[in-house]
Design a protein around this motif. Structure first.
Motif, short mmCIF file in Angstrom:
data_model
loop_
_atom_site.label_atom_id
_atom_site.label_comp_id
_atom_site.label_asym_id
_atom_site.label_seq_id
_atom_site.Cartn_x
_atom_site.Cartn_y
_atom_site.Cartn_z
N ALA A 23 -94.02 -34.75 -8.44
CA ALA A 23 -94.43 -36.03 -9.04
C ALA A 23 -94.73 -35.85 -10.53
N LEU A 24 -95.27 -34.71 -10.92
CA LEU A 24 -95.48 -34.44 -12.35
C LEU A 24 -94.13 -34.35 -13.07
N LEU A 25 -93.16 -33.72 -12.43
CA LEU A 25 -91.81 -33.67 -13.00
C LEU A 25 -91.25 -35.09 -13.11
N ALA A 26 -91.43 -35.89 -12.07
CA ALA A 26 -90.94 -37.27 -12.09
C ALA A 26 -91.59 -38.05 -13.24
N GLN A 27 -92.86 -37.80 -13.48
CA GLN A 27 -93.55 -38.46 -14.59
C GLN A 27 -92.88 -38.11 -15.93
N LYS A 28 -92.52 -36.83 -16.10
CA LYS A 28 -91.83 -36.42 -17.33
C LYS A 28 -90.46 -37.09 -17.44
N ALA A 33 -89.02 -37.42 -21.21
CA ALA A 33 -89.32 -36.11 -21.78
C ALA A 33 -88.36 -35.02 -21.31
N THR A 34 -87.49 -35.34 -20.38
CA THR A 34 -86.48 -34.38 -19.92
C THR A 34 -85.24 -35.14 -19.49
N LYS A 35 -84.10 -34.52 -19.66
CA LYS A 35 -82.84 -35.17 -19.26
C LYS A 35 -82.49 -34.84 -17.82
N ARG A 53 -93.64 -45.58 -15.66
CA ARG A 53 -94.63 -44.53 -15.95
C ARG A 53 -96.00 -44.87 -15.38
N ASP A 54 -96.39 -46.13 -15.46
CA ASP A 54 -97.66 -46.54 -14.86
C ASP A 54 -97.62 -46.36 -13.34
N THR A 55 -96.46 -46.67 -12.76
CA THR A 55 -96.32 -46.60 -11.30
C THR A 55 -96.37 -45.16 -10.81
N ILE A 56 -95.70 -44.25 -11.49
CA ILE A 56 -95.75 -42.84 -11.07
C ILE A 56 -97.15 -42.27 -11.30
N ALA A 57 -97.85 -42.77 -12.31
CA ALA A 57 -99.24 -42.32 -12.53
C ALA A 57 -100.10 -42.72 -11.34
#
Length: 142
Positions: A23-28, A33-35, A53-57
């Motif tokens: 989930a932290l990776l998904a947030q990035k 922040a990553t391709k 981003r709010d939803t994954i948070a």
């Protein structure tokens, strides 16, 4: 990457830590922040939201709450602000599909936990999700 619809309480320790990391990776990914993983099907329901981003948070907060209840110390500073405060719909078919998938994983990795879960026919969802009638999501079966 697996971003479970299921409540994190059903995960074994390895599964909970893996979910946190994924989930932290998904947030990035959702922050650009990553391709890598930009088109991963597990991200679809987050990408469909007004602010992914709010939803994954909010999803991460649910995981962190479960970790805290187990006495784990996940770093909450890694969760972005602000956070989504509502619920997003997910189908009953998706929830039950994931339940079968998790139970199969637990049979192999943590059979004692799987045995404890056998009496549960309809699991609770992660606090972010509101379950609606429906089938397994197309992105799951792709």
């Amino acid at each position: 990457m697996r971003l479970w619809t299921l409540h994190p309480r059903y995960l074994d320790p390895k599964g909970l830590v893996a979910l946190w990391r994924e989930a932290l990776l998904a947030q990035k990914v959702l922050a650009g922040a990553t391709k890598a993983y930009r088109h991963h099907p597990q991200l679809a329901r987050f990408q469909e939201q007004a602010d992914p981003r709010d939803t994954i948070a909010a999803f991460l907060v649910g995981i962190a709450d479960e970790a805290k209840s187990r006495g784990y110390h996940f770093d909450l500073s890694k969760i972005s602000e602000p956070r989504f405060s509502g619920h997003i719909p997910e189908t009953s078919g998706q929830l039950l599909y994931e339940w079968g998938h998790l139970r199969a994983k637990l049979r192999a990795r943590a059979p004692q936990i799987e045995r404890q879960l056998r009496s549960i026919t309809i699991p609770e969802p992660h606090p972010l999700f509101r379950i609606v009638e429906g089938k397994v999501r197309d992105w799951e079966l792709a």
